[in-house]
Each structure stands twice: as structure tokens, then as C-alpha cells.
Scaffold this motif. Structure first.
Motif, PDB file in Angstrom:
ATOM      1  N   TRP A  95       0.822  -1.211   0.000  1.00  0.00           N
ATOM      2  CA  TRP A  95       0.000   0.000   0.000  1.00  0.00           C
ATOM      3  C   TRP A  95       0.856   1.261   0.000  1.00  0.00           C
ATOM      4  N   GLY A  96       1.929   1.256   0.775  1.00  0.00           N
ATOM      5  CA  GLY A  96       2.807   2.422   0.798  1.00  0.00           C
ATOM      6  C   GLY A  96       3.412   2.704  -0.564  1.00  0.00           C
ATOM      7  N   GLU A  97       3.879   1.655  -1.210  1.00  0.00           N
ATOM      8  CA  GLU A  97       4.474   1.825  -2.542  1.00  0.00           C
ATOM      9  C   GLU A  97       3.416   2.225  -3.572  1.00  0.00           C
ATOM     10  N   LEU A  98       2.199   1.766  -3.373  1.00  0.00           N
ATOM     11  CA  LEU A  98       1.113   2.152  -4.271  1.00  0.00           C
ATOM     12  C   LEU A  98       0.808   3.647  -4.147  1.00  0.00           C
ATOM     13  N   VAL A  99       0.790   4.169  -2.937  1.00  0.00           N
ATOM     14  CA  VAL A  99       0.574   5.611  -2.739  1.00  0.00           C
ATOM     15  C   VAL A  99       1.673   6.410  -3.440  1.00  0.00           C
ATOM     16  N   LEU A 100       2.910   5.968  -3.297  1.00  0.00           N
ATOM     17  CA  LEU A 100       4.027   6.644  -3.968  1.00  0.00           C
ATOM     18  C   LEU A 100       3.857   6.594  -5.493  1.00  0.00           C
ATOM     19  N   LYS A 101       3.401   5.456  -5.993  1.00  0.00           N
ATOM     20  CA  LYS A 101       3.152   5.313  -7.434  1.00  0.00           C
ATOM     21  C   LYS A 101       2.059   6.277  -7.883  1.00  0.00           C
ATOM     22  N   TRP A 102       0.946   6.345  -7.117  1.00  0.00           N
ATOM     23  CA  TRP A 102      -0.131   7.275  -7.464  1.00  0.00           C
ATOM     24  C   TRP A 102       0.402   8.698  -7.567  1.00  0.00           C
ATOM     25  N   TYR A 103       1.205   9.083  -6.574  1.00  0.00           N
ATOM     26  CA  TYR A 103       1.719  10.452  -6.546  1.00  0.00           C
ATOM     27  C   TYR A 103       2.638  10.709  -7.744  1.00  0.00           C
ATOM     28  N   ARG A 104       3.537   9.761  -8.013  1.00  0.00           N
ATOM     29  CA  ARG A 104       4.467   9.924  -9.156  1.00  0.00           C
ATOM     30  C   ARG A 104       3.705  10.048 -10.470  1.00  0.00           C
ATOM     31  N   LEU A 105       2.688   9.211 -10.662  1.00  0.00           N
ATOM     32  CA  LEU A 105       1.903   9.275 -11.898  1.00  0.00           C
ATOM     33  C   LEU A 105       1.194  10.617 -12.029  1.00  0.00           C
ATOM     34  N   ARG A 106       0.556  11.052 -10.956  1.00  0.00           N
ATOM     35  CA  ARG A 106      -0.133  12.346 -11.000  1.00  0.00           C
ATOM     36  C   ARG A 106       0.852  13.482 -11.270  1.00  0.00           C
TER      37      ARG A 106
END
Length: 171
Positions: free
Chosen positions: A59-70
Motif C-alpha cells: 500500500w505504501g508503494e502504491l501511494v508513492l506510485k499514485w503520486y508519481r503518476l499524478r
């Protein structure tokens, strides 16, 4: 604990929850970390402590991925490509598989690294970026981060404490 409404409150909730969770994890012998007798994330399933750490890391890495994509101007697939919000049990199982090749101690280190990256992200933003507007649906970025860090850290700690009471060598 009250729901964080500011950057300072979010940082405090994340760090204090993380420290408490790490303390709980440190009290578990490595030999028990891979035993699948902890209540799972999907109803009627059991997982290991290692799987719990994989879930938090995922989940933590997913949040980071969401932020990077945005930040790159792309729209993430929420919660993850190939998964819907009503399939979080399947997503949890994906996280267990994603980190299955790591042994427990390296996975703990990856979890710590992910947490530090999330802390750095929050440090880099101001209150307006975190709480000033919706970031996903009605939820602010700060709330999305809290949903996937401080809240699950507290939940994981509670699960571990319950599990330890039921696991006689740890009681």
C-alpha cells in the motif's frame, strides 16, 4: 487518535504509528514471522506476519506510485491496474505474492524505506497540497496518505497484539 487535518498532524500520526508498529514487530521471533496463523485481510483467510508487512509495504508503494503518476500528468488506475475498490482482498493477495521472494528481514527494511519515502513526500508538501483540495474523489492527498499509512499501521499493531495473545510463546 483524531484524523489528521494538517501536515504536522499527518507526520506525527505516521511516525508515531510506525514506531509503535516496529516495536511490536521487533518482539516477534523471525521463526514465527512466516507462520500463517494471523487473521487475513480477506474474510476467512489467514496470513503470516511477513504477509502483513508485505501488505503495508504494498500500500505504501502504491501511494508513492499514485503520486508519481499524478506528478507526471498521468491518471493512476485506482486502486491498482486490474483491481477495483471492491477487490481489496485480491489486491492484498497480490501484495503477498509481490514480496514473497524477499525474506522477512529484507522485507522489513523495504517497509522502513517505503515509510521514509512517504515521510519525505509529506515533508515536501504544504498544508494546501495535502488538505486544501480533493485529490481523489472527495479525498484530499493527506487523507489518502493517512488511509494507507497511519490507519493501517494502527490496525496492523492491533492485529499483532491480538495474535500475540493467542500465540502462547509470545504471550
Amino acid at each position: 487518535m483524531a484524523v489528521p487535518q494538517t501536515k504536522a498532524e499527518l507526520l506525527n500520526a505516521m511516525e508515531s504509528g510506525f514506531v509503535k508498529l516496529l516495536s511490536e514487530l521487533a518482539s516477534i521471533p523471525q521463526t514465527l514471522a512466516t507462520t500463517s496463523d494471523l487473521e487475513g485481510h480477506a474474510k476467512g483467510t489467514t496470513i503470516s506476519v511477513k504477509d502483513l508487512v508485505a501488505y503495508l509495504t504494498g500500500w505504501g508503494e502504491l501511494v508513492l506510485k499514485w503520486y508519481r503518476l499524478r506528478a507526471a500528468g498521468e491518471e493512476p488506475d485506482f486502486p491498482e491496474t486490474g483491481y477495483k475498490w471492491n477487490e481489496l482482498g485480491k489486491l492484498a493477495a497480490k501484495f503477498y505474492r509481490d514480496y514473497d521472494s524477499l525474506s522477512y528481514v529484507p522485507l522489513l527494511l523495504r517497509f522502513e524505506t517505503t515509510h521514509q519515502e512517504l515521510m519525505s513526500l509529506v515533508h515536501s508538501l504544504d498544508d494546501d497540497a495535502l488538505y486544501g483540495r480533493p485529490w481523489y474523489g472527495k479525498w484530499s492527498l493527506g487523507r489518502m496518505i493517512q488511509f494507507n499509512t497511519a490507519s493501517p499501521y494502527a490496525n496492523a499493531r492491533s492485529r499483532l497484539r491480538k495474535w500475540k495473545k493467542q500465540t502462547s510463546p509470545l504471550s
